[in-house]
Design an enzyme around this catalytic site. Structure first.
Site, PDB file in Angstrom:
ATOM      1  N   ALA A 198     -24.660  -2.529   3.446  1.00 37.05           N
ATOM      2  CA  ALA A 198     -23.645  -1.918   2.816  1.00 37.05           C
ATOM      3  C   ALA A 198     -23.993  -0.615   1.884  1.00 37.05           C
ATOM      4  O   ALA A 198     -25.110  -0.923   1.224  1.00 37.05           O
ATOM      5  CB  ALA A 198     -22.689  -2.885   2.268  1.00 37.05           C
ATOM      6  N   ASP A 199     -23.140   0.037   1.618  1.00 39.47           N
ATOM      7  CA  ASP A 199     -23.435   1.123   0.729  1.00 39.47           C
ATOM      8  C   ASP A 199     -22.019   1.759   0.091  1.00 39.47           C
ATOM      9  O   ASP A 199     -21.112   1.857   0.879  1.00 39.47           O
ATOM     10  CB  ASP A 199     -24.019   2.321   1.376  1.00 39.47           C
ATOM     11  CG  ASP A 199     -24.692   3.399   0.222  1.00 39.47           C
ATOM     12  OD1 ASP A 199     -25.793   2.949  -0.093  1.00 39.47           O
ATOM     13  OD2 ASP A 199     -23.813   4.195  -0.310  1.00 39.47           O
ATOM     14  N   THR A 200     -21.963   1.518  -1.011  1.00 42.49           N
ATOM     15  CA  THR A 200     -20.710   2.092  -2.048  1.00 42.49           C
ATOM     16  C   THR A 200     -20.736   3.331  -2.606  1.00 42.49           C
ATOM     17  O   THR A 200     -22.072   3.534  -3.058  1.00 42.49           O
ATOM     18  CB  THR A 200     -20.349   0.960  -2.768  1.00 42.49           C
ATOM     19  OG1 THR A 200     -20.084  -0.322  -2.056  1.00 42.49           O
ATOM     20  CG2 THR A 200     -19.020   1.251  -3.552  1.00 42.49           C
ATOM     21  N   LYS A 230     -29.531   2.308   6.975  1.00 35.67           N
ATOM     22  CA  LYS A 230     -30.087   1.100   6.291  1.00 35.67           C
ATOM     23  C   LYS A 230     -30.411  -0.081   7.472  1.00 35.67           C
ATOM     24  O   LYS A 230     -31.499  -0.875   7.553  1.00 35.67           O
ATOM     25  CB  LYS A 230     -29.320   0.307   5.237  1.00 35.67           C
ATOM     26  CG  LYS A 230     -29.302   1.100   4.215  1.00 35.67           C
ATOM     27  CD  LYS A 230     -28.263   0.521   2.837  1.00 35.67           C
ATOM     28  CE  LYS A 230     -28.127   1.481   1.666  1.00 35.67           C
ATOM     29  NZ  LYS A 230     -27.397   0.866   0.449  1.00 35.67           N
ATOM     30  N   GLY A 232     -19.193   1.315   3.005  1.00 38.27           N
ATOM     31  CA  GLY A 232     -19.544   1.324   4.566  1.00 38.27           C
ATOM     32  C   GLY A 232     -20.274   0.131   4.649  1.00 38.27           C
ATOM     33  O   GLY A 232     -21.107  -0.462   3.738  1.00 38.27           O
TER      34      GLY A 232
END
EC number: 3.6.1.9
Length: 195
Positions: free
Chosen positions: A68-70, A51, A105
């Site tokens: 961010a990525d969850t 991203k 992340g």
């Protein structure tokens, strides 16, 4: 330095606001697919870095973009955002009565090219849930924008989460303690809120 939040998540916005760090939101559409060989934390870190790469050419030298990525992992299965209510019910049915891991992340990319990527892990324990409880949550709260089909801050978090090992804020979508540490490394006390 100026922080750019590259996220449409109201939870991430609220966490940064509560932290007192000024930021602006800048959004771009980014493909969220990932290579099949990646597992668990690798997926979250890959997506956060992927991203951020979409913003690289547009950053001014004094800007830092936060992406961010969850993801939710049950054993080695990655449970991303459900496609529809049926899939949300299936995910929650799998999660109920078990422990699972939430990984977020994060990528911080400075306009000068300096980048840091990290992730945080929280173990979440769910009590057993009835089918009617699961259906009530999915139909009333429509958790289609949430990894694993739930938000810990929602009704289901209040009735289903019996224990956490790690950061609650990580489960909400941003490991704020780690983000703060990395921002300080990038910009020192510049991020401290003005009194």
């Amino acid at each position: 330095m100026k922080l750019i939040l590259a996220s449409n998540s109201p939870r991430r916005r609220q966490l940064l606001t509560d932290l007192g760090v000024p930021y602006t939101v800048r959004l771009q559409e980014v493909d969220e697919s990932f290579p099949a060989h990646l597992q668990r934390a690798e997926v979250a870190e890959y997506l956060a870095a992927h991203k951020a790469s979409a913003y690289r050419a547009d950053l001014a030298p004094e800007e830092v973009v936060l992406t961010a990525d969850t993801i939710v992992c049950l054993d080695n299965d990655v449970l991303n955002k459900p496609a529809d209510a049926t899939e949300a019910i299936q995910m929650l049915t799998r999660l109920q009565g078990r422990a699972h891991d939430v990984f977020t992340g994060v990528c911080l990319l400075r306009g000068d090219g300096q980048q840091v990527v990290f992730s945080d892990q929280t173990r979440v324990y769910f009590r057993s849930l009835s089918r009617s409880e699961i259906e009530h949550y999915v139909h009333k709260y429509t958790p289609l924008d949430k990894a694993g089909a739930y938000g810990a801050q929602d009704w289901i978090g209040m009735v289903a989460v019996t224990r956490l090992e790690g950061s609650y804020f990580n489960v909400m979508g941003l490991p704020v303690h780690r983000v703060w540490d990395e921002l300080v490394k990038l910009g020192g006390n510049e991020w401290l809120p003005v009194a």
